[in-house]
Design a protein around this motif. Structure first.
Motif, PDB file in Angstrom:
ATOM      1  N   ALA A  36      32.084 -16.917  51.998  1.00 32.08           N
ATOM      2  CA  ALA A  36      31.170 -15.824  52.346  1.00 32.08           C
ATOM      3  C   ALA A  36      30.154 -15.590  51.237  1.00 32.08           C
ATOM      4  CB  ALA A  36      31.956 -14.544  52.626  1.00 32.08           C
ATOM      5  N   ILE A  37      30.613 -15.634  49.990  1.00 27.19           N
ATOM      6  CA  ILE A  37      29.707 -15.461  48.849  1.00 27.19           C
ATOM      7  C   ILE A  37      28.703 -16.608  48.806  1.00 27.19           C
ATOM      8  CG2 ILE A  37      29.568 -15.454  46.318  1.00 27.19           C
ATOM      9  CD1 ILE A  37      32.281 -13.990  46.346  1.00 27.19           C
ATOM     10  N   ASP A  39      27.698 -18.543  51.291  1.00 31.17           N
ATOM     11  CA  ASP A  39      26.774 -18.444  52.424  1.00 31.17           C
ATOM     12  C   ASP A  39      25.720 -17.368  52.188  1.00 31.17           C
ATOM     13  OD1 ASP A  39      28.178 -20.450  53.688  1.00 31.17           O
ATOM     14  OD2 ASP A  39      29.277 -19.101  55.040  1.00 31.17           O
ATOM     15  N   THR A  40      26.149 -16.224  51.693  1.00 31.21           N
ATOM     16  CA  THR A  40      25.215 -15.126  51.438  1.00 31.21           C
ATOM     17  C   THR A  40      24.214 -15.502  50.360  1.00 31.21           C
ATOM     18  OG1 THR A  40      26.905 -13.515  52.055  1.00 31.21           O
ATOM     19  CG2 THR A  40      25.039 -12.695  50.794  1.00 31.21           C
ATOM     20  N   SER A  41      24.697 -16.094  49.276  1.00 30.81           N
ATOM     21  CA  SER A  41      23.779 -16.478  48.200  1.00 30.81           C
ATOM     22  C   SER A  41      22.823 -17.570  48.669  1.00 30.81           C
ATOM     23  CB  SER A  41      24.539 -16.927  46.961  1.00 30.81           C
ATOM     24  OG  SER A  41      25.311 -18.070  47.240  1.00 30.81           O
ATOM     25  N   ASP A  42      23.289 -18.475  49.517  1.00 25.56           N
ATOM     26  CA  ASP A  42      22.425 -19.522  50.062  1.00 25.56           C
ATOM     27  C   ASP A  42      21.326 -18.907  50.931  1.00 25.56           C
ATOM     28  OD1 ASP A  42      21.723 -22.287  50.432  1.00 25.56           O
ATOM     29  OD2 ASP A  42      22.558 -22.138  52.465  1.00 25.56           O
ATOM     30  N   ASN A  43      21.694 -17.907  51.732  1.00 29.87           N
ATOM     31  CA  ASN A  43      20.696 -17.235  52.569  1.00 29.87           C
ATOM     32  C   ASN A  43      19.653 -16.515  51.719  1.00 29.87           C
ATOM     33  OD1 ASN A  43      21.909 -18.087  54.932  1.00 29.87           O
ATOM     34  ND2 ASN A  43      23.103 -16.215  55.189  1.00 29.87           N
ATOM     35  N   TYR A  44      20.099 -15.841  50.658  1.00 35.53           N
ATOM     36  CA  TYR A  44      19.161 -15.167  49.762  1.00 35.53           C
ATOM     37  C   TYR A  44      18.240 -16.178  49.087  1.00 35.53           C
ATOM     38  CZ  TYR A  44      21.484 -10.638  50.154  1.00 35.53           C
ATOM     39  OH  TYR A  44      21.995  -9.455  50.606  1.00 35.53           O
TER      40      TYR A  44
END
Length: 96
Positions: A36-37, A39-44
């Motif tokens: 989850a971390i 994926d979120t950092s990749d999206n940012y």
């Protein structure tokens, strides 16, 4: 540093520590949390990269528009002037 700045830094630091503690002690498996971390950092990262690219393109078009306007003002013929004015307008539209 002013006391207002220190308070703001303290609040942000406390919030970050709370988020980290919440993630570490969450009932999810570590593998799921790490995914989850990531994926979120990749999206940012992708979002920030897209905004930087858009900004860079916009600045490039504004520079090209300025160059075309300059050429139009120093052109020797009306035709060349109109062509450069049209190029400037196209770059201005792309910049917005």
């Amino acid at each position: 540093m002013r006391s207002g700045g220190k308070i703001l830094i303290g609040l942000v630091s406390g919030a970050a520590a709370g988020v980290v503690a919440g993630l570490l002690f969450a009932p999810k498996k570590g593998k799921d949390t790490r995914k989850a971390i990531a994926d979120t950092s990749d999206n940012y990262y992708k979002g920030a990269k897209g905004r930087v690219t858009d900004f860079s393109d916009s600045v490039g078009h504004k520079i090209d528009a300025l160059k075309a306007k300059t050429k139009a003002s120093f052109s020797n013929s009306k035709t060349e002037e109109k062509i450069n004015e049209a190029k400037a307008e196209i770059h201005e539209m792309k910049a917005s």
